[in-house]
Write a protein that holds these residues in place. Sequence first.
Motif, PDB file in Angstrom:
ATOM      1  N   PHE A   9     -45.934 -28.064 -28.810  1.00 48.18           N
ATOM      2  CA  PHE A   9     -45.706 -29.015 -27.726  1.00 48.18           C
ATOM      3  C   PHE A   9     -44.392 -29.757 -27.956  1.00 48.18           C
ATOM      4  N   ARG A  10     -43.828 -30.221 -26.856  1.00 49.15           N
ATOM      5  CA  ARG A  10     -42.628 -31.048 -26.890  1.00 49.15           C
ATOM      6  C   ARG A  10     -42.935 -32.358 -26.178  1.00 49.15           C
ATOM      7  N   ASN A  11     -42.499 -33.440 -26.777  1.00 54.53           N
ATOM      8  CA  ASN A  11     -42.702 -34.740 -26.153  1.00 54.53           C
ATOM      9  C   ASN A  11     -41.622 -35.698 -26.618  1.00 54.53           C
ATOM     10  N   ASN A  12     -41.544 -36.830 -25.974  1.00 49.37           N
ATOM     11  CA  ASN A  12     -40.654 -37.905 -26.398  1.00 49.37           C
ATOM     12  C   ASN A  12     -41.339 -38.664 -27.527  1.00 49.37           C
ATOM     13  N   PRO A  13     -40.793 -38.629 -28.741  1.00 50.49           N
ATOM     14  CA  PRO A  13     -41.470 -39.294 -29.856  1.00 50.49           C
ATOM     15  C   PRO A  13     -41.647 -40.794 -29.659  1.00 50.49           C
ATOM     16  N   GLN A  14     -40.942 -41.351 -28.694  1.00 49.82           N
ATOM     17  CA  GLN A  14     -41.047 -42.800 -28.470  1.00 49.82           C
ATOM     18  C   GLN A  14     -42.201 -43.160 -27.543  1.00 49.82           C
ATOM     19  N   THR A  15     -42.970 -42.165 -27.127  1.00 45.19           N
ATOM     20  CA  THR A  15     -44.131 -42.433 -26.287  1.00 45.19           C
ATOM     21  C   THR A  15     -45.389 -41.865 -26.938  1.00 45.19           C
ATOM     22  N   GLU A  16     -46.504 -42.493 -26.661  1.00 42.18           N
ATOM     23  CA  GLU A  16     -47.780 -42.025 -27.184  1.00 42.18           C
ATOM     24  C   GLU A  16     -48.408 -41.038 -26.209  1.00 42.18           C
ATOM     25  N   ILE A  17     -48.978 -39.949 -26.741  1.00 42.86           N
ATOM     26  CA  ILE A  17     -49.645 -38.976 -25.884  1.00 42.86           C
ATOM     27  C   ILE A  17     -50.993 -38.599 -26.500  1.00 42.86           C
ATOM     28  N   GLU A  18     -51.835 -38.010 -25.677  1.00 45.29           N
ATOM     29  CA  GLU A  18     -53.127 -37.504 -26.143  1.00 45.29           C
ATOM     30  C   GLU A  18     -53.342 -36.118 -25.559  1.00 45.29           C
ATOM     31  N   ILE A  19     -53.672 -35.158 -26.419  1.00 40.42           N
ATOM     32  CA  ILE A  19     -53.838 -33.768 -26.001  1.00 40.42           C
ATOM     33  C   ILE A  19     -55.263 -33.321 -26.313  1.00 40.42           C
ATOM     34  N   LEU A  20     -55.866 -32.643 -25.375  1.00 38.86           N
ATOM     35  CA  LEU A  20     -57.216 -32.127 -25.550  1.00 38.86           C
ATOM     36  C   LEU A  20     -57.142 -30.650 -25.926  1.00 38.86           C
ATOM     37  N   VAL A  21     -57.810 -30.288 -27.014  1.00 41.30           N
ATOM     38  CA  VAL A  21     -57.913 -28.895 -27.462  1.00 41.30           C
ATOM     39  C   VAL A  21     -59.339 -28.433 -27.214  1.00 41.30           C
ATOM     40  N   GLU A  22     -59.501 -27.289 -26.536  1.00 36.13           N
ATOM     41  CA  GLU A  22     -60.831 -26.792 -26.211  1.00 36.13           C
ATOM     42  C   GLU A  22     -60.957 -25.319 -26.588  1.00 36.13           C
ATOM     43  N   TYR A  23     -62.125 -24.970 -27.097  1.00 35.08           N
ATOM     44  CA  TYR A  23     -62.447 -23.584 -27.393  1.00 35.08           C
ATOM     45  C   TYR A  23     -63.950 -23.423 -27.402  1.00 35.08           C
ATOM     46  N   ASP A  24     -64.440 -22.482 -26.593  1.00 36.09           N
ATOM     47  CA  ASP A  24     -65.878 -22.241 -26.539  1.00 36.09           C
ATOM     48  C   ASP A  24     -66.579 -23.575 -26.247  1.00 36.09           C
ATOM     49  N   SER A  25     -67.536 -23.967 -27.062  1.00 36.87           N
ATOM     50  CA  SER A  25     -68.228 -25.234 -26.827  1.00 36.87           C
ATOM     51  C   SER A  25     -67.605 -26.391 -27.599  1.00 36.87           C
ATOM     52  N   PHE A  26     -66.474 -26.151 -28.259  1.00 33.47           N
ATOM     53  CA  PHE A  26     -65.834 -27.166 -29.089  1.00 33.47           C
ATOM     54  C   PHE A  26     -64.678 -27.818 -28.339  1.00 33.47           C
ATOM     55  N   SER A  27     -64.446 -29.090 -28.625  1.00 36.44           N
ATOM     56  CA  SER A  27     -63.276 -29.778 -28.087  1.00 36.44           C
ATOM     57  C   SER A  27     -62.916 -30.923 -29.018  1.00 36.44           C
ATOM     58  N   GLU A  28     -61.638 -31.243 -29.038  1.00 36.45           N
ATOM     59  CA  GLU A  28     -61.165 -32.368 -29.844  1.00 36.45           C
ATOM     60  C   GLU A  28     -59.937 -32.956 -29.166  1.00 36.45           C
ATOM     61  N   ALA A  29     -59.947 -34.270 -28.971  1.00 39.21           N
ATOM     62  CA  ALA A  29     -58.797 -34.981 -28.425  1.00 39.21           C
ATOM     63  C   ALA A  29     -57.925 -35.470 -29.577  1.00 39.21           C
ATOM     64  N   VAL A  30     -56.634 -35.165 -29.510  1.00 40.83           N
ATOM     65  CA  VAL A  30     -55.723 -35.491 -30.591  1.00 40.83           C
ATOM     66  C   VAL A  30     -54.710 -36.523 -30.097  1.00 40.83           C
ATOM     67  N   ASP A  31     -54.614 -37.648 -30.793  1.00 41.46           N
ATOM     68  CA  ASP A  31     -53.641 -38.680 -30.461  1.00 41.46           C
ATOM     69  C   ASP A  31     -52.345 -38.437 -31.231  1.00 41.46           C
ATOM     70  N   ILE A  32     -51.235 -38.475 -30.517  1.00 46.43           N
ATOM     71  CA  ILE A  32     -49.925 -38.372 -31.165  1.00 46.43           C
ATOM     72  C   ILE A  32     -49.260 -39.729 -30.995  1.00 46.43           C
ATOM     73  N   PRO A  33     -49.141 -40.492 -32.094  1.00 45.73           N
ATOM     74  CA  PRO A  33     -48.655 -41.869 -31.973  1.00 45.73           C
ATOM     75  C   PRO A  33     -47.148 -41.945 -31.741  1.00 45.73           C
ATOM     76  N   VAL A  34     -46.698 -43.102 -31.320  1.00 44.48           N
ATOM     77  CA  VAL A  34     -45.272 -43.366 -31.152  1.00 44.48           C
ATOM     78  C   VAL A  34     -44.555 -43.185 -32.475  1.00 44.48           C
ATOM     79  N   GLY A  35     -43.432 -42.492 -32.442  1.00 44.57           N
ATOM     80  CA  GLY A  35     -42.622 -42.320 -33.649  1.00 44.57           C
ATOM     81  C   GLY A  35     -43.030 -41.159 -34.527  1.00 44.57           C
ATOM     82  N   TRP A  36     -44.061 -40.405 -34.145  1.00 41.43           N
ATOM     83  CA  TRP A  36     -44.488 -39.290 -34.981  1.00 41.43           C
ATOM     84  C   TRP A  36     -43.553 -38.095 -34.797  1.00 41.43           C
ATOM     85  N   CYS A  37     -43.142 -37.506 -35.903  1.00 43.42           N
ATOM     86  CA  CYS A  37     -42.286 -36.302 -35.918  1.00 43.42           C
ATOM     87  C   CYS A  37     -41.027 -36.502 -35.080  1.00 43.42           C
ATOM     88  N   PRO A  38     -40.179 -37.442 -35.480  1.00 44.16           N
ATOM     89  CA  PRO A  38     -38.964 -37.722 -34.690  1.00 44.16           C
ATOM     90  C   PRO A  38     -37.966 -36.578 -34.730  1.00 44.16           C
TER      91      PRO A  38
END
Length: 318
Positions: free
Chosen positions: A289-318
Motif C-alpha cells: 500500500f501507498r499512503n501519506n505518512p502524515q495521515t492515519e489510515i485503517e485497512i481491513l484484511v479479510e480471508y475466508d472467515s477471518f478478518s483483521e483491521a490494521v491501524d497505520i499511525p501518523v509518521g509510520w514508515c516515512p
Amino acid sequence: MVIEVFVPEDYDPDSTYPLLLLNDGEDMFGGGSWGMDRVLQRLISDQKIKPVIAAAIYNQGQRMNWYIPYEDRWITTNWGPYTPSASGYAQDIFDYVIPYMDEHFSVDTSEVAIMGASLGGLISTWMGLKFPEKIKYSAGLSGSLWVADYSIFSEVEGSYDSGQKFWFDIGTTEWNYYVPLYTELDKHGVTPGENSFYYEVPNAAHVPSDWLQRIHLPLLAFFSPKTNPVPESLEVVLECIPSQSTPGRHFRRLNPIITLTNGVEYSLAHTASYSVLSGDAELGSEGSFRNNPQTEIEILVEYDSFSEAVDIPVGWCP
C-alpha cells in the motif's frame, strides 16, 4: 554423484517411506550447518511429520553449474563463468540417485521431494515445475528465482493435478521481498494454501540460521500426518521494508499470515482482500500500500472467515 543418507531411527524395511532429496548435501547432516538429520528425527519422533528417508546430494563444487538453469550476464560478471547444467543434474538424479535409493532402501518413488536454499532453492523449484511426474514436492527457501530476470516464471506451464506441492519463501531483509510465483501457479490451477505455499518471513535474512528457523514448515506442508488441514488463525504483520537499491526508499506492506491446523504457516499475499476503512491509501492486490505518512489510515484484511483491521499511525514508515 556423492550422497549421504538419513533413515529414521525406527526404520522398517517392510514399510515404504517418502524420499526427500536435499541439495548442498555437504552442509546437511552431521556437523554441517543445517543438521537436517537431527531436524528430521525430531519432527518424526514428535509425530509432526511422517517418517521419511533423505538423501543429501553433494554439490561437489559444481553449485553454479548444476543449480542455475539459465544464462545470466550479471552472474557471469559478478560471480564468474559457469555452464548452466540443470538439465544434466536433474537427469543424473533421475537416472542414478533415485534408482540407487530405491534399490537400497524402502522408498516410495511416487512421493519424491526436493529441497534447497538460495541457488539450491532455484533448482528445487525448477525441477518441481519441469518434472511434476517425477518430483511431487519442491521447496525453495530464499530461492534465487531472480536469475535471468525471473525466467523461471515461464516454466509454469505443466499439469500439476497429481498432488504436487510447492513451497517457496523469502525474508523481508533480502534483496527481493516479494515472490509473485505464487500468482503464476494460481493461474495454472495450483491452489494457494493447499498445493502452493508462499511465506514472506518478517525480518529474515539470506543466511542458514534463518532458514533453519522455518525449515519445519515445508516439511509439515509435505509430510504432516494430519489430513485436510484448515486455517485456524490469522496474524497480519505490518512491514516497512527498506529498498536494497534506493537509499531512503521503503515499501509498506501488510503481510497476512495464516496458520493451519497441521502447524503450517504461510502468507496469503494476493489471496487475501484489502480495503480502506478510514483515511486515504492506494492498495496493491498482494498487500502493498501507498499512503501519506502524515495521515492515519485503517485497512481491513479479510480471508475466508477471518478478518483483521490494521491501524497505520501518523509518521509510520516515512
